[in-house]
Design an enzyme around this catalytic site. Structure first.
Site, mmCIF file in Angstrom:
data_model
loop_
_atom_site.group_PDB
_atom_site.id
_atom_site.type_symbol
_atom_site.label_atom_id
_atom_site.label_comp_id
_atom_site.label_asym_id
_atom_site.label_seq_id
_atom_site.Cartn_x
_atom_site.Cartn_y
_atom_site.Cartn_z
ATOM 1 N N ASP A 175 -12.281 -21.666 -34.158
ATOM 2 C CA ASP A 175 -11.326 -22.899 -34.086
ATOM 3 C C ASP A 175 -11.586 -23.747 -32.933
ATOM 4 O O ASP A 175 -12.284 -24.118 -30.987
ATOM 5 C CB ASP A 175 -9.787 -22.226 -33.846
ATOM 6 C CG ASP A 175 -8.888 -23.357 -33.856
ATOM 7 O OD1 ASP A 175 -9.335 -24.066 -34.728
ATOM 8 O OD2 ASP A 175 -7.915 -23.085 -33.618
ATOM 9 N N HIS A 176 -12.149 -24.887 -33.752
ATOM 10 C CA HIS A 176 -11.861 -26.339 -32.833
ATOM 11 C C HIS A 176 -13.343 -25.875 -31.666
ATOM 12 O O HIS A 176 -13.182 -26.378 -31.054
ATOM 13 C CB HIS A 176 -10.906 -26.917 -31.634
ATOM 14 C CG HIS A 176 -9.382 -27.725 -32.270
ATOM 15 N ND1 HIS A 176 -9.804 -28.409 -32.704
ATOM 16 C CD2 HIS A 176 -8.531 -26.791 -33.003
ATOM 17 C CE1 HIS A 176 -8.777 -28.943 -33.760
ATOM 18 N NE2 HIS A 176 -7.657 -28.197 -33.439
HETATM 19 ZN ZN LIG Z 1 -6.324 -26.924 -34.223
#
Ligand SMILES: [Zn+2]
Length: 333
Positions: free
Chosen positions: A94-95
């Site tokens: 994520d990210h």
């Molecule tokens: Zn996010």
């Protein structure tokens, strides 16, 4: 170098294709500890829902990336032990903010990565995303990109100002970057305080904040430009007020915590949105349960006695999201 296929994991390609066709969304749940992972797998095994296990760079720092990878591998075995014959579990970064971080995850057994270049100028976002795509696709790892900026705070991701994704950019961006899915900004926001009180109205009866609606017109425009292309919503916790109330009643202090209403997410899940990220809600379920036990039993010092109820509460929450909000139950028999 570990390939995710050897760990029993899957990438997002087939999951998303089915979700777009079927008018539902895949849950993307973040995890950074054993109880969260147990709860996610239990909920998904019981509902036969495909799932994306998300690890942020903050989670990697907290839990150790080696341990997280083995936990994901263990999750596949655990799912089978629970009677889920063909678990569809994706391990997703994520990210990711650099090529190096994404590469390291690909090399480490992740089946999907996000490269978030949304804070960069447009051309730089494309160039960085393309670089990650070129590397990841060699190993059949799928790549999520982001265009537009979400407000809110999530681990290391902080943005004061948000701006919606510009529909006129999405074809060019998706084509030139080669990304497999696109996170867009249509009014969702990271964290448990998604909207400032001045952005909301207040329910005169309950005194609670009523958040502004998502920009479904922007979503529709994007869908028209990229028909069938998988769209992702970040910052999509709904911040259940019953958890906020339990937290506040047991020594917590979370005034005006507010999220995205579930009916809005349900509506989004039926469109091209095929991945919905939920993190804060599980944190709230966990914290509410722990606070309640510790407030009621001040002598308790066995972590199993408060992490156990927290885990049960998260199972309930995840199943609710899968069945009532995303519609992904029964999609991975
Ligand atoms: Zn996010």
């Amino acid at each position: 170098m570990v390939n995710y296929k050897d760990l029993g994991l899957v990438n997002t390609r087939e999951m998303f294709a089915k979700a777009v066709d079927g008018g539902y969304a895949i849950p993307a749940f973040n995890f950074n500890n054993m109880e969260q992972l147990q709860a996610i797998i239990k909920a998904c095994a019981e509902t036969k829902s495909p799932v994306i296990l998300q690890v942020s760079s903050g989670a990697r720092k907290y839990a150790n990336q080696t341990l997280l990878r083995y936990m994901a591998e263990g999750a596949v075995a655990y799912a089978k032990e629970l009677g889920w014959e063909h678990p569809q579990i994706c391990l997703h970064l994520d990210h990711g903010d650099t090529f190096e971080l994404c590469k390291s995850c690909v090399d480490f057994g992740f089946s999907s990565v996000m490269i978030d270049g949304s804070s960069l100028p447009y051309e730089e976002n494309i160039a960085l995303t393309k670089k990650v795509v070129e590397y990841a696709h060699q190993f059949d790892v799928t790549v999520e990109a982001e265009l537009g900026v979400l407000a809110g705070v999530e681990d290391d991701v902080v943005a004061e100002e948000s701006h919606y994704t510009k529909p006129e950019e999405v074809i060019d961006f998706a084509t030139r970057s080669g990304c497999d899915s696109l996170a867009i900004s249509i009014g969702t926001s990271h964290g448990a305080y998604k909207f400032k009180p001045e952005q909301c109205t207040r329910d005169p009866q309950t005194g609670r904040l009523v958040p502004p609606p998502l920009a479904f017109d922007v979503l529709a425009e994007i869908e028209k430009k990229l028909p069938g292309f998988p769209i992702v919503l970040h910052g999509s916790s709904s911040v259940p007020q019953e958890y906020v109330d339990i937290i506040n009643a047991n020594g917590g202090n979370m005034p005006d915590a507010v999220g995205v209403p579930e009916d809005q997410l349900r509506k989004a899940a039926k469109s091209a949105v095929c991945k919905i990220n939920i993190d804060s809600d599980s944190r709230l379920a966990f914290t509410a349960a722990v606070r309640k036990v510790l407030a009621e039993k001040p002598g308790e010092f066995d972590p199993r006695k408060y992490c156990g109820p927290a885990r049960d509460e998260m199972v309930k929450l995840y199943k609710h999201k899968i069945i009532e909000v995303l519609g992904s139950d029964g999609k991975a028999e």
